[in-house]
Motif scaffolding. Structure first.
Motif, PDB file in Angstrom:
ATOM      1  N   LYS A 187       0.828  -1.216   0.000  1.00  0.00           N
ATOM      2  CA  LYS A 187       0.000   0.000   0.000  1.00  0.00           C
ATOM      3  C   LYS A 187       0.855   1.255   0.000  1.00  0.00           C
ATOM      4  N   LYS A 188       2.192   1.057   0.025  1.00  0.00           N
ATOM      5  CA  LYS A 188       3.178   2.142   0.019  1.00  0.00           C
ATOM      6  C   LYS A 188       3.081   3.029   1.259  1.00  0.00           C
ATOM      7  N   LEU A 189       2.833   2.391   2.400  1.00  0.00           N
ATOM      8  CA  LEU A 189       2.851   3.117   3.664  1.00  0.00           C
ATOM      9  C   LEU A 189       4.299   3.422   4.042  1.00  0.00           C
ATOM     10  N   PRO A 190       4.501   4.443   4.859  1.00  0.00           N
ATOM     11  CA  PRO A 190       5.863   4.704   5.333  1.00  0.00           C
ATOM     12  C   PRO A 190       6.359   3.530   6.183  1.00  0.00           C
ATOM     13  N   VAL A 191       7.658   3.444   6.374  1.00  0.00           N
ATOM     14  CA  VAL A 191       8.246   2.320   7.095  1.00  0.00           C
ATOM     15  C   VAL A 191       7.675   2.209   8.498  1.00  0.00           C
ATOM     16  N   ILE A 192       7.492   3.336   9.175  1.00  0.00           N
ATOM     17  CA  ILE A 192       6.950   3.292  10.536  1.00  0.00           C
ATOM     18  C   ILE A 192       5.536   2.723  10.535  1.00  0.00           C
ATOM     19  N   GLY A 193       4.758   3.004   9.502  1.00  0.00           N
ATOM     20  CA  GLY A 193       3.412   2.444   9.392  1.00  0.00           C
ATOM     21  C   GLY A 193       3.437   0.942   9.199  1.00  0.00           C
ATOM     22  N   VAL A 194       4.367   0.457   8.385  1.00  0.00           N
ATOM     23  CA  VAL A 194       4.504  -0.983   8.161  1.00  0.00           C
ATOM     24  C   VAL A 194       4.878  -1.679   9.461  1.00  0.00           C
ATOM     25  N   VAL A 195       5.833  -1.107  10.180  1.00  0.00           N
ATOM     26  CA  VAL A 195       6.276  -1.713  11.435  1.00  0.00           C
ATOM     27  C   VAL A 195       5.154  -1.695  12.464  1.00  0.00           C
ATOM     28  N   LEU A 196       4.480  -0.559  12.603  1.00  0.00           N
ATOM     29  CA  LEU A 196       3.402  -0.460  13.591  1.00  0.00           C
ATOM     30  C   LEU A 196       2.258  -1.412  13.285  1.00  0.00           C
ATOM     31  N   GLU A 197       1.856  -1.503  12.034  1.00  0.00           N
ATOM     32  CA  GLU A 197       0.761  -2.404  11.688  1.00  0.00           C
ATOM     33  C   GLU A 197       1.130  -3.854  11.952  1.00  0.00           C
ATOM     34  N   SER A 198       2.342  -4.240  11.638  1.00  0.00           N
ATOM     35  CA  SER A 198       2.733  -5.634  11.867  1.00  0.00           C
ATOM     36  C   SER A 198       2.853  -5.934  13.355  1.00  0.00           C
ATOM     37  N   VAL A 199       3.361  -4.994  14.138  1.00  0.00           N
ATOM     38  CA  VAL A 199       3.465  -5.206  15.581  1.00  0.00           C
ATOM     39  C   VAL A 199       2.080  -5.266  16.214  1.00  0.00           C
ATOM     40  N   ILE A 200       1.190  -4.360  15.819  1.00  0.00           N
ATOM     41  CA  ILE A 200      -0.166  -4.352  16.378  1.00  0.00           C
ATOM     42  C   ILE A 200      -0.899  -5.642  16.030  1.00  0.00           C
ATOM     43  N   SER A 201      -0.768  -6.106  14.790  1.00  0.00           N
ATOM     44  CA  SER A 201      -1.434  -7.354  14.414  1.00  0.00           C
ATOM     45  C   SER A 201      -0.849  -8.536  15.180  1.00  0.00           C
ATOM     46  N   CYS A 202       0.435  -8.504  15.416  1.00  0.00           N
ATOM     47  CA  CYS A 202       1.088  -9.566  16.179  1.00  0.00           C
ATOM     48  C   CYS A 202       0.574  -9.588  17.619  1.00  0.00           C
ATOM     49  N   VAL A 203       0.458  -8.419  18.233  1.00  0.00           N
ATOM     50  CA  VAL A 203      -0.029  -8.331  19.614  1.00  0.00           C
ATOM     51  C   VAL A 203      -1.487  -8.768  19.696  1.00  0.00           C
ATOM     52  N   ILE A 204      -2.315  -8.321  18.766  1.00  0.00           N
ATOM     53  CA  ILE A 204      -3.732  -8.707  18.770  1.00  0.00           C
ATOM     54  C   ILE A 204      -3.870 -10.219  18.625  1.00  0.00           C
ATOM     55  N   PHE A 205      -3.145 -10.809  17.696  1.00  0.00           N
ATOM     56  CA  PHE A 205      -3.217 -12.256  17.506  1.00  0.00           C
ATOM     57  C   PHE A 205      -2.741 -12.993  18.746  1.00  0.00           C
ATOM     58  N   TYR A 206      -1.696 -12.495  19.396  1.00  0.00           N
ATOM     59  CA  TYR A 206      -1.169 -13.124  20.606  1.00  0.00           C
ATOM     60  C   TYR A 206      -2.185 -13.056  21.738  1.00  0.00           C
ATOM     61  N   ILE A 207      -2.855 -11.910  21.880  1.00  0.00           N
ATOM     62  CA  ILE A 207      -3.869 -11.761  22.920  1.00  0.00           C
ATOM     63  C   ILE A 207      -5.053 -12.689  22.646  1.00  0.00           C
ATOM     64  N   LEU A 208      -5.454 -12.777  21.385  1.00  0.00           N
ATOM     65  CA  LEU A 208      -6.567 -13.662  21.038  1.00  0.00           C
ATOM     66  C   LEU A 208      -6.216 -15.124  21.307  1.00  0.00           C
ATOM     67  N   MET A 209      -4.980 -15.483  21.139  1.00  0.00           N
ATOM     68  CA  MET A 209      -4.576 -16.860  21.398  1.00  0.00           C
ATOM     69  C   MET A 209      -4.578 -17.180  22.882  1.00  0.00           C
ATOM     70  N   LEU A 210      -4.284 -16.190  23.721  1.00  0.00           N
ATOM     71  CA  LEU A 210      -4.261 -16.422  25.159  1.00  0.00           C
ATOM     72  C   LEU A 210      -5.649 -16.575  25.744  1.00  0.00           C
ATOM     73  N   SER A 211      -6.635 -15.953  25.112  1.00  0.00           N
ATOM     74  CA  SER A 211      -7.989 -16.029  25.679  1.00  0.00           C
ATOM     75  C   SER A 211      -8.760 -17.216  25.170  1.00  0.00           C
TER      76      SER A 211
END
Length: 86
Positions: free
Chosen positions: A62-86
């Protein structure tokens, strides 16, 4: 010295289009070879790394800036991890 000399004289050397493209892609190839194994061993559950990398690729396409790519991947990783714990 052997690493500095080619960098100093590279501007004076004319290379063909294919060689120029090849040289420009070397940093991306090196980064991919370093990042890919880390994606597979980020946690005991391999899916966390795979989902984060898929989100990062989509954000990069989507041609997001590098910080956007990093933030989106980290947020998705955290959300998936939280969903797995519950």
């Amino acid at each position: 010295m052997p690493r500095i000399l080619p960098a100093l004289f590279m501007e004076k050397i004319q290379v063909s289009g294919k060689v120029n493209i090849f040289l420009q892609l070397i940093p991306y190839t090196a980064m991919a070879s370093l990042i890919f194994p880390a994606i597979l061993y980020i946690d005991k559950n391999i899916w966390i790394g795979i989902i984060a990398s898929v989100v990062a690729v989509i954000a990069a396409l989507k041609k997001l800036p590098v910080i956007g790519v990093v933030l989106e991947s980290v947020i998705s990783c955290v959300i998936f991890y939280i969903l797995m714990l519950s």
